[in-house]
Design an enzyme around this catalytic site. Structure first.
Site, mmCIF file in Angstrom:
data_model
loop_
_atom_site.group_PDB
_atom_site.id
_atom_site.type_symbol
_atom_site.label_atom_id
_atom_site.label_comp_id
_atom_site.label_asym_id
_atom_site.label_seq_id
_atom_site.Cartn_x
_atom_site.Cartn_y
_atom_site.Cartn_z
ATOM 1 N NE ARG A 183 37.054 2.443 45.592
ATOM 2 C CZ ARG A 183 37.674 2.114 46.717
ATOM 3 N NH1 ARG A 183 36.988 1.978 47.819
ATOM 4 N NH2 ARG A 183 38.969 1.911 46.739
ATOM 5 N NE ARG B 239 41.174 16.288 43.459
ATOM 6 C CZ ARG B 239 42.009 15.294 43.749
ATOM 7 N NH1 ARG B 239 43.185 15.242 43.190
ATOM 8 N NH2 ARG B 239 41.669 14.360 44.603
ATOM 9 N NE ARG C 168 35.554 -9.265 38.423
ATOM 10 C CZ ARG C 168 35.702 -9.991 37.321
ATOM 11 N NH1 ARG C 168 35.004 -11.107 37.150
ATOM 12 N NH2 ARG C 168 36.552 -9.614 36.389
ATOM 13 N NE ARG D 105 44.961 -1.794 40.396
ATOM 14 C CZ ARG D 105 44.174 -1.242 41.303
ATOM 15 N NH1 ARG D 105 44.030 0.059 41.362
ATOM 16 N NH2 ARG D 105 43.523 -1.991 42.174
ATOM 17 C CE1 TYR E 76 36.947 -1.524 46.562
ATOM 18 C CE2 TYR E 76 35.095 -0.878 45.189
ATOM 19 C CZ TYR E 76 36.451 -1.049 45.358
ATOM 20 O OH TYR E 76 37.292 -0.734 44.341
HETATM 21 N N1 UDP Z 1 38.199 3.137 37.551
HETATM 22 C C1 UDP Z 1 38.192 3.504 36.222
HETATM 23 N N2 UDP Z 1 39.363 3.870 35.609
HETATM 24 C C2 UDP Z 1 40.533 3.875 36.282
HETATM 25 C C3 UDP Z 1 40.537 3.526 37.657
HETATM 26 C C4 UDP Z 1 39.360 3.162 38.260
HETATM 27 O O1 UDP Z 1 37.160 3.492 35.588
HETATM 28 O O2 UDP Z 1 41.568 4.198 35.665
HETATM 29 C C5 UDP Z 1 36.915 2.750 38.214
HETATM 30 C C6 UDP Z 1 36.669 1.255 38.166
HETATM 31 O O3 UDP Z 1 35.290 1.059 37.982
HETATM 32 C C7 UDP Z 1 37.081 0.801 39.548
HETATM 33 C C8 UDP Z 1 36.680 1.984 40.415
HETATM 34 O O4 UDP Z 1 36.921 3.112 39.583
HETATM 35 O O5 UDP Z 1 36.421 -0.369 39.919
HETATM 36 C C9 UDP Z 1 37.468 2.122 41.717
HETATM 37 O O6 UDP Z 1 38.830 2.123 41.429
HETATM 38 P P1 UDP Z 1 39.967 2.247 42.518
HETATM 39 O O7 UDP Z 1 41.257 2.139 41.784
HETATM 40 O O8 UDP Z 1 39.704 3.424 43.350
HETATM 41 O O9 UDP Z 1 39.697 0.976 43.423
HETATM 42 P P2 UDP Z 1 40.634 -0.173 43.980
HETATM 43 O O10 UDP Z 1 40.644 -1.230 42.945
HETATM 44 O O11 UDP Z 1 41.998 0.416 44.178
HETATM 45 O O12 UDP Z 1 39.974 -0.594 45.252
#
Ligand code: UDP
Length: 364
Positions: free
Chosen positions: A171, A175, A248, A279, A346
């Protein structure tokens, strides 16, 4: 029977299906065990600011039908998700792009960034990644993995990165342009004024009962409709007879602060173990708010226990196999399952809407 459909769960899936059904002249009873509609997309107003009660929901899709559908119900703004990651006092742009690489290594061109990543990927020596750590090292190399992925992911999933499936990290795009737009979809935005009013529109013409738990009132509720659409957790529907699915969950600490701008961005990820939260969302920035105060939510992930809200399915082999068993039971018993929770997938919001529309197309 009083209703054509009993829809269990007033989240996106249930509400979209209900909307389509009402348009076809069907009678729908929509129930939810929570005191509000919308499921996890629920928003509410605090200090004139739209607060995403269950975490940031940024709408993005490349599906024209889904985009036309949602924009016919609500006005969407031009919000573009450009999260920032903070690690040890440094701020990096996400997704990983030239701004990130430039900050990390002082480089300015794609060729320089590629050379560093290629070198680190080679040093990692992973040929076929078997877990999230190997996947990350083979995609982005050690620097980015250690500063921006490892600890964030361990906080998010409560597991070592070597015990997590590789696909989670797919995900995270990589780039070589100076483009901070997190998503690559064609359409993106936030409904002006929040998601709740969009859900209200979807539910027009239905009977809605809140604080109504299907699993605790099955006998009284089931006979009211000829068909049940169930969007809750499938294991709970069957009293966990085959065992519990793992999730989770997230806990939010929300605060009103007497400042007009706390962090300068809607989403700031804390990618180190130094902070226990993953976050901080500053809600006003989703709608470019100019209010004198601000509302922030710190997001703390933890393991799901009965009674807490399930947020993320833990899609490892064991759980997926169990979810498939429950799905088979549901079909046998005549339920139709749908949505992120019941499907144990997911999904992003657009996928949920697309699935609900597809179900409506098929059965209505
Ligand atoms: N992730 C990470 N660092 C970041 C943000 C995301 O390693 O700063 C990883 C983490 O494993 C997470 C996955 O990317 O579970 C997907 O994150 P995203 O924020 O896209 O998913 P959301 O929680 O918003 O569904």
């Amino acid at each position: 029977m009083k209703y054509d459909y009993l829809i269990v769960g007033a989240g996106l899936f249930g509400s979209v299906f209900a909307h389509q059904a009402v348009k076809k002249g069907k009678k729908c009873l929509v129930i939810d065990k929570r005191p509000h509609i919308g499921g996890n997309v629920y928003t509410e107003e605090v200090e004139g600011i739209t607060v995403h009660r269950y975490g940031a929901h940024i709408f993005h899709t490349s599906n024209k039908r889904v985009w036309d559908y949602v924009t016919s119900l609500a006005e969407f703004n031009n919000y573009i998700n450009s999260p920032v990651a903070v690690y040890g006092g440094e701020a990096y742009n996400l997704p990983f792009n030239m701004n990130t690489f430039s900050k990390m290594w002082g480089v300015t061109t794609p060729a320089q960034a590629r050379a560093i990543i290629d070198k680190q990927v080679k040093e990692a020596g992973v040929s076929s990644p078997q877990n999230l750590e190997e996947q990350a090292l083979s995609m982005v190399g050690a620097d980015i993995y250690h500063k921006l992925i490892k600890e964030y992911t361990e906080k998010q999933w409560g597991r070592d990165c070597r015990d997590l499936p590789a696909f989670i990290i797919k995900r995270l795009p990589l780039r070589f342009t100076y483009d901070n737009n997190y998503f690559t979809d064609k359409y993106q935005g936030i409904p002006v004024g929040g998601y709740t009013q969009l859900i209200e529109k979807l539910l027009e013409g239905c009977t809605v009962k809140l604080n109504c738990d299907f699993c605790e009132n099955k006998a009284q509720l089931a006979w009211q409709a000829s068909q049940i659409i169930y969007t809750g957790a499938a294991d709970r529907l069957f009293g966990y007879v085959l065992g519990k699915l793992e999730y989770r969950t997230l806990r939010f600490e929300t605060e009103v602060l007497p400042t007009d701008n706390y962090q300068g961005n809607a989403v700031v990820n804390y990618t180190s173990h130094a902070q226990p939260y993953t976050r901080i969302i500053e809600h006003k920035h989703f709608e470019f708010g100019a209010q004198p105060k601000t509302v922030i939510s710190r997001e703390y992930p933890s393991e799901w226990k009965d009674g807490s809200e399930p947020f993320y399915p833990v899609n490892d082999q064991k759980n997926n196999a169990l979810a498939a068993e429950y799905a088979r039971m549901a079909v046998e018993k005549g339920y139709i399952l749908g949505g992120r929770l019941a499907d144990y997938k997911y999904y992003d919001m657009d996928k949920v809407i697309a699935n609900a529309l597809a179900l409506a197309d098929k059965i209505l």
